[in-house]
Design an enzyme around this catalytic site. Sequence first.
Site, short mmCIF file in Angstrom:
data_model
loop_
_atom_site.label_atom_id
_atom_site.label_comp_id
_atom_site.label_asym_id
_atom_site.label_seq_id
_atom_site.Cartn_x
_atom_site.Cartn_y
_atom_site.Cartn_z
N GLU A 1 1.94 -16.79 19.89
CA GLU A 1 1.59 -17.37 21.19
C GLU A 1 0.45 -16.57 21.81
O GLU A 1 0.47 -15.34 21.77
CB GLU A 1 2.76 -17.33 22.19
N GLU B 1 11.01 -14.58 21.88
CA GLU B 1 11.03 -13.69 23.05
C GLU B 1 12.43 -13.33 23.52
O GLU B 1 12.89 -13.79 24.58
CB GLU B 1 10.22 -14.31 24.20
C1 BGC Z 1 7.15 -18.64 26.29
C2 BGC Z 1 6.66 -20.06 26.48
C3 BGC Z 1 5.95 -20.18 27.82
C4 BGC Z 1 4.76 -19.26 27.81
C5 BGC Z 1 3.90 -19.32 29.06
C6 BGC Z 1 6.16 -17.60 26.73
O1 BGC Z 1 6.87 -16.58 27.38
O2 BGC Z 1 7.60 -18.43 24.99
O3 BGC Z 1 7.74 -20.92 26.34
O4 BGC Z 1 5.59 -21.49 28.11
O5 BGC Z 1 5.19 -17.93 27.66
O6 BGC Z 1 4.55 -18.85 30.17
#
Ligand code: BGC
Length: 446
Positions: free
Chosen positions: A355, A165
């Site tokens: 993610e 990110e």
């Molecule tokens: C990040 C994580 C974070 C997740 C939830 C993402 O932007 O890569 O490190 O915990 O979002 O907020």
Amino acid sequence: MEKFPKDFIWGVGSASYQVEGAWNEDGKGENIWDRYCHSPESKVFEHQNADVTIDEYHRFEEDMDWLKELRCNAYRFSISWARILPAGTGAVNPKGIAYYNKLIDGLLARGIQPMVTLYHWDLPVALQDKGGWANREIVDWFAEYARVCFENFGDRVPYWITLNEPTVFTFSGHLLGAVPPCIQSFEQGLYSAHHAMVAHGTVVRLFRKMGLKGKIGFAFDIVPKLPYTDAEEDKKAARLANATTQYFFYEGVTKGKYPKEAIDFYESKGVKLPLQDGDMELVTEKCDFFGLNYYLTQAVRYKKGCGLFDCEYVFRENFPVANAVEWEIDPEGLYDVLKDVQKATNNEVPIIITENGICQDDYCENGEYNDDERLGYIRAHIDVIQKAYSEGVKMAGYVCWCGFDNFEWNNGTNKRFGLIHVDFETQKRTMKKSGKWYREFISKNS
Ligand code: BGC
């Protein structure tokens, strides 16, 4: 619908600062999150820090057993740059190398593929003090660090992610000042963003040169900003908001050109892109997969004088809101993004969801953590992925964010994303309902 292939990646993710703890043990150097959390300026909930967090540095054996219990075939984790190179460059810390060797070997022994992120926001302070990502020399510093990782772990790691990110550590960190290094500068905002992309491409090229057999890519977050109405000014506002955040990187890698709106915006502030010959060839260096972090979409409405980009975020009707974080849940938004990536990459590059997940405040009933909202969220997004896959979108994996509750950046331990509950006082881990569901789902689909 088409079934997921047997070799589909089913994983969970983490980041070094969020889970490791042991912030000053075994020769680790200080990083910018350590410094920020320890300073009075920190905006972290209750001034917490991740000095201990979920103590994975000491509890990794137990945690790997939990991952096995989840039936994951991949674990995405990040390496702490300052644990490997305490001063950012130069001397290598053998204890840091030993830690990640144990983690990698332990995962492989359990049939879990390591997916390693090189940079998840925790820059060594020694490099920040020399200008960090806003200094072009970061390209060489990052390559030096990556080389050490490739030399030590490259024989066993099948998946590498250069950057997590970039929007967060460049624009949020250098333009908005919301996260470390907490700078508010148009120049540093744009410089850090471009340098991050050049550093990414340089490391992909290095990886090829070193002839490593794994795969390499990035993990970009995409939070589409959609116009709140059909009015031209809302559409323009949405376009500017996209161009100056996540789509800056997305268009950089897929089109070889940063969005014109972003470049014009910075020029209007007197800042020019610090472009050197050959930079865009590096930015577009071919990756083996497209790593996508997806959580939500947002609606944008034009409002003169509001924020940096003359727009405001507005809640839409008919979108369920995850109360704990006020995110509007939009699985169909993921479908649109997948189709868009398919088009932008000519469907040549497999997509891995690096993610996806949701924050839900836990409530415990008779020792059970019934996080139905999280379970529903994950299921709905996997359904969309399966739909896209059935329609021919090249999908290679899904990494849920995240395995264990942990230190959620500025929200500290106040926001939980885990499939596994962690009691921060006792360090006790307990599988939540969502984790049990994920386990069953993986068992049936692999
Ligand atoms: C990040 C994580 C974070 C997740 C939830 C993402 O932007 O890569 O490190 O915990 O979002 O907020």
